[in-house]
Design a protein around this motif. Structure first.
Motif, PDB file in Angstrom:
ATOM      1  N   GLY A 166       7.355  11.229 -20.043  1.00 12.43           N
ATOM      2  CA  GLY A 166       7.170  10.547 -18.776  1.00 12.43           C
ATOM      3  C   GLY A 166       5.763   9.991 -18.740  1.00 12.43           C
ATOM      4  N   GLU A 167       5.431   9.352 -17.631  1.00 12.65           N
ATOM      5  CA  GLU A 167       4.077   8.831 -17.502  1.00 12.65           C
ATOM      6  C   GLU A 167       3.618   8.862 -16.059  1.00 12.65           C
ATOM      7  OE1 GLU A 167       4.639   5.063 -19.512  1.00 12.65           O
ATOM      8  OE2 GLU A 167       4.746   4.040 -17.589  1.00 12.65           O
ATOM      9  N   ILE A 168       2.308   9.030 -15.949  1.00 10.90           N
ATOM     10  CA  ILE A 168       1.625   8.975 -14.660  1.00 10.90           C
ATOM     11  C   ILE A 168       0.713   7.763 -14.724  1.00 10.90           C
ATOM     12  CG2 ILE A 168      -0.076  10.113 -13.182  1.00 10.90           C
ATOM     13  CD1 ILE A 168       1.063  12.796 -14.234  1.00 10.90           C
ATOM     14  N   SER A 169       0.805   6.899 -13.732  1.00 11.79           N
ATOM     15  CA  SER A 169      -0.087   5.740 -13.706  1.00 11.79           C
ATOM     16  C   SER A 169      -1.041   5.881 -12.528  1.00 11.79           C
ATOM     17  CB  SER A 169       0.697   4.430 -13.622  1.00 11.79           C
ATOM     18  OG  SER A 169       1.393   4.342 -12.420  1.00 11.79           O
ATOM     19  N   ILE A 170      -2.273   5.496 -12.778  1.00 13.56           N
ATOM     20  CA  ILE A 170      -3.317   5.532 -11.767  1.00 13.56           C
ATOM     21  C   ILE A 170      -3.853   4.115 -11.620  1.00 13.56           C
ATOM     22  CG2 ILE A 170      -5.520   6.534 -11.074  1.00 13.56           C
ATOM     23  CD1 ILE A 170      -3.292   8.631 -11.426  1.00 13.56           C
ATOM     24  N   THR A 171      -3.701   3.547 -10.425  1.00 11.58           N
ATOM     25  CA  THR A 171      -4.196   2.199 -10.161  1.00 11.58           C
ATOM     26  C   THR A 171      -5.489   2.308  -9.368  1.00 11.58           C
ATOM     27  OG1 THR A 171      -1.954   1.322 -10.196  1.00 11.58           O
ATOM     28  CG2 THR A 171      -3.640  -0.036  -9.128  1.00 11.58           C
ATOM     29  N   PHE A 172      -6.519   1.624  -9.865  1.00 14.26           N
ATOM     30  CA  PHE A 172      -7.852   1.664  -9.267  1.00 14.26           C
ATOM     31  C   PHE A 172      -8.225   0.275  -8.778  1.00 14.26           C
ATOM     32  CE2 PHE A 172     -12.515   1.194  -9.962  1.00 14.26           C
ATOM     33  CZ  PHE A 172     -12.945   2.095  -8.999  1.00 14.26           C
ATOM     34  N   ASP A 173      -8.721   0.177  -7.552  1.00  8.99           N
ATOM     35  CA  ASP A 173      -9.147  -1.088  -6.966  1.00  8.99           C
ATOM     36  C   ASP A 173     -10.681  -1.121  -6.919  1.00  8.99           C
ATOM     37  OD1 ASP A 173      -9.566  -3.406  -5.566  1.00  8.99           O
ATOM     38  OD2 ASP A 173      -8.249  -2.873  -3.893  1.00  8.99           O
ATOM     39  N   PRO A 174     -11.322  -1.957  -7.755  1.00  7.03           N
ATOM     40  CA  PRO A 174     -12.786  -1.979  -7.805  1.00  7.03           C
ATOM     41  C   PRO A 174     -13.454  -2.842  -6.735  1.00  7.03           C
ATOM     42  CG  PRO A 174     -11.908  -3.488  -9.428  1.00  7.03           C
ATOM     43  CD  PRO A 174     -10.723  -2.816  -8.777  1.00  7.03           C
ATOM     44  N   ARG A 175     -12.671  -3.532  -5.909  1.00  9.65           N
ATOM     45  CA  ARG A 175     -13.272  -4.422  -4.905  1.00  9.65           C
ATOM     46  C   ARG A 175     -14.242  -3.664  -4.005  1.00  9.65           C
ATOM     47  NH1 ARG A 175      -8.319  -7.029  -2.051  1.00  9.65           N
ATOM     48  NH2 ARG A 175      -7.608  -4.922  -2.427  1.00  9.65           N
ATOM     49  N   GLY A 176     -15.404  -4.280  -3.765  1.00  8.59           N
ATOM     50  CA  GLY A 176     -16.412  -3.696  -2.888  1.00  8.59           C
ATOM     51  C   GLY A 176     -17.262  -2.622  -3.548  1.00  8.59           C
ATOM     52  N   ARG A 177     -17.124  -2.447  -4.840  1.00  6.07           N
ATOM     53  CA  ARG A 177     -17.884  -1.427  -5.561  1.00  6.07           C
ATOM     54  C   ARG A 177     -18.636  -2.081  -6.713  1.00  6.07           C
ATOM     55  NH1 ARG A 177     -13.746   0.756  -3.236  1.00  6.07           N
ATOM     56  NH2 ARG A 177     -13.642   2.947  -2.690  1.00  6.07           N
ATOM     57  N   SER A 178     -19.660  -1.379  -7.186  1.00  4.16           N
ATOM     58  CA  SER A 178     -20.383  -1.860  -8.360  1.00  4.16           C
ATOM     59  C   SER A 178     -21.014  -0.669  -9.074  1.00  4.16           C
ATOM     60  CB  SER A 178     -21.464  -2.877  -7.970  1.00  4.16           C
ATOM     61  OG  SER A 178     -22.441  -2.256  -7.160  1.00  4.16           O
ATOM     62  N   GLY A 179     -21.321  -0.871 -10.339  1.00  7.64           N
ATOM     63  CA  GLY A 179     -21.957   0.174 -11.123  1.00  7.64           C
ATOM     64  C   GLY A 179     -20.949   1.056 -11.855  1.00  7.64           C
ATOM     65  N   GLU A 180     -21.486   2.107 -12.438  1.00  3.03           N
ATOM     66  CA  GLU A 180     -20.654   3.027 -13.203  1.00  3.03           C
ATOM     67  C   GLU A 180     -19.822   3.895 -12.257  1.00  3.03           C
ATOM     68  OE1 GLU A 180     -23.009   5.301 -15.926  1.00  3.03           O
ATOM     69  OE2 GLU A 180     -23.616   3.526 -17.059  1.00  3.03           O
ATOM     70  N   PHE A 181     -18.638   4.245 -12.720  1.00  2.00           N
ATOM     71  CA  PHE A 181     -17.794   5.142 -11.929  1.00  2.00           C
ATOM     72  C   PHE A 181     -17.045   6.086 -12.857  1.00  2.00           C
ATOM     73  CE2 PHE A 181     -15.038   1.656 -13.064  1.00  2.00           C
ATOM     74  CZ  PHE A 181     -13.809   2.246 -13.311  1.00  2.00           C
ATOM     75  N   GLU A 182     -16.728   7.239 -12.324  1.00  5.62           N
ATOM     76  CA  GLU A 182     -15.864   8.201 -13.002  1.00  5.62           C
ATOM     77  C   GLU A 182     -15.088   8.945 -11.928  1.00  5.62           C
ATOM     78  OE1 GLU A 182     -15.769  11.715 -16.343  1.00  5.62           O
ATOM     79  OE2 GLU A 182     -17.711  10.951 -15.703  1.00  5.62           O
ATOM     80  N   ARG A 183     -13.784   8.944 -12.062  1.00  8.47           N
ATOM     81  CA  ARG A 183     -12.916   9.590 -11.087  1.00  8.47           C
ATOM     82  C   ARG A 183     -12.046  10.625 -11.794  1.00  8.47           C
ATOM     83  NH1 ARG A 183     -15.593   7.024  -7.867  1.00  8.47           N
ATOM     84  NH2 ARG A 183     -14.901   5.567  -6.294  1.00  8.47           N
ATOM     85  N   VAL A 184     -11.655  11.631 -11.040  1.00 12.09           N
ATOM     86  CA  VAL A 184     -10.769  12.679 -11.541  1.00 12.09           C
ATOM     87  C   VAL A 184      -9.584  12.784 -10.598  1.00 12.09           C
ATOM     88  CG1 VAL A 184     -10.540  15.149 -12.048  1.00 12.09           C
ATOM     89  CG2 VAL A 184     -12.700  13.981 -12.522  1.00 12.09           C
ATOM     90  N   VAL A 185      -8.395  12.770 -11.158  1.00 11.45           N
ATOM     91  CA  VAL A 185      -7.201  13.078 -10.381  1.00 11.45           C
ATOM     92  C   VAL A 185      -6.623  14.372 -10.931  1.00 11.45           C
ATOM     93  CG1 VAL A 185      -6.691  10.685  -9.769  1.00 11.45           C
ATOM     94  CG2 VAL A 185      -5.679  11.665 -11.806  1.00 11.45           C
ATOM     95  N   LYS A 186      -5.989  15.130 -10.058  1.00 10.47           N
ATOM     96  CA  LYS A 186      -5.435  16.420 -10.466  1.00 10.47           C
ATOM     97  C   LYS A 186      -3.922  16.386 -10.344  1.00 10.47           C
ATOM     98  CE  LYS A 186      -9.588  18.827  -9.093  1.00 10.47           C
ATOM     99  NZ  LYS A 186     -10.210  19.747  -8.148  1.00 10.47           N
TER     100      LYS A 186
END
Length: 127
Positions: free
Chosen positions: A87-107
């Motif tokens: 199976g697969e899990i998809s994570i969609t990220f919207d970068p609008r209004g942000r800048s610079g480096e990012f790192e996110r964690v989903v559980k």
């Protein structure tokens, strides 16, 4: 009579021991994704995390967190994944209004155990 009762109890306990070891197990192909450099105005980006049920019971994905912000939207299978299936899990990220480096964690919470699996994604957003 005592020997028969003892034998019956031993067989029942052995059956429960085998059943207790039977469970769903989740194995991800990869648990992190690097988007690299993306543009804030470039639109949403999606990371796909493929997994396999390596256990011998159906795997149920109970929930996937959104990483703590509204900019992240998870999608995951709602039906059980049979043993040996993927199976697969998809994570969609919207970068609008942000800048610079990012790192996110989903559980990810499943019926494969009490510990949540962590999936990460990162990158750099340029205006």
């Amino acid at each position: 009579m005592k020997k028969i009762l003892f034998l019956l109890i031993a067989v029942v306990m052995a059956a429960f021991a085998v059943e207790a070891k039977s469970k769903a197990e989740i194995k991800f192909d990869a648990v992190s994704h690097d988007f690299g450099t993306i543009r804030a105005a470039g639109g949403k980006v999606t990371a796909i995390y493929k997994f396999t049920n390596t256990g011998d019971k159906p795997l149920v994905v109970v929930s996937v967190s959104n990483g703590g912000c509204g900019c992240t939207v998870p999608s995951y299978p709602k039906m059980p994944i049979e043993p040996g299936k993927t199976g697969e899990i998809s994570i969609t990220f919207d970068p609008r209004g942000r800048s610079g480096e990012f790192e996110r964690v989903v559980k990810v919470r499943t019926n494969a155990g009490s510990a949540r699996q962590k999936l990460t994604f990162s990158g750099t957003i340029i205006p």
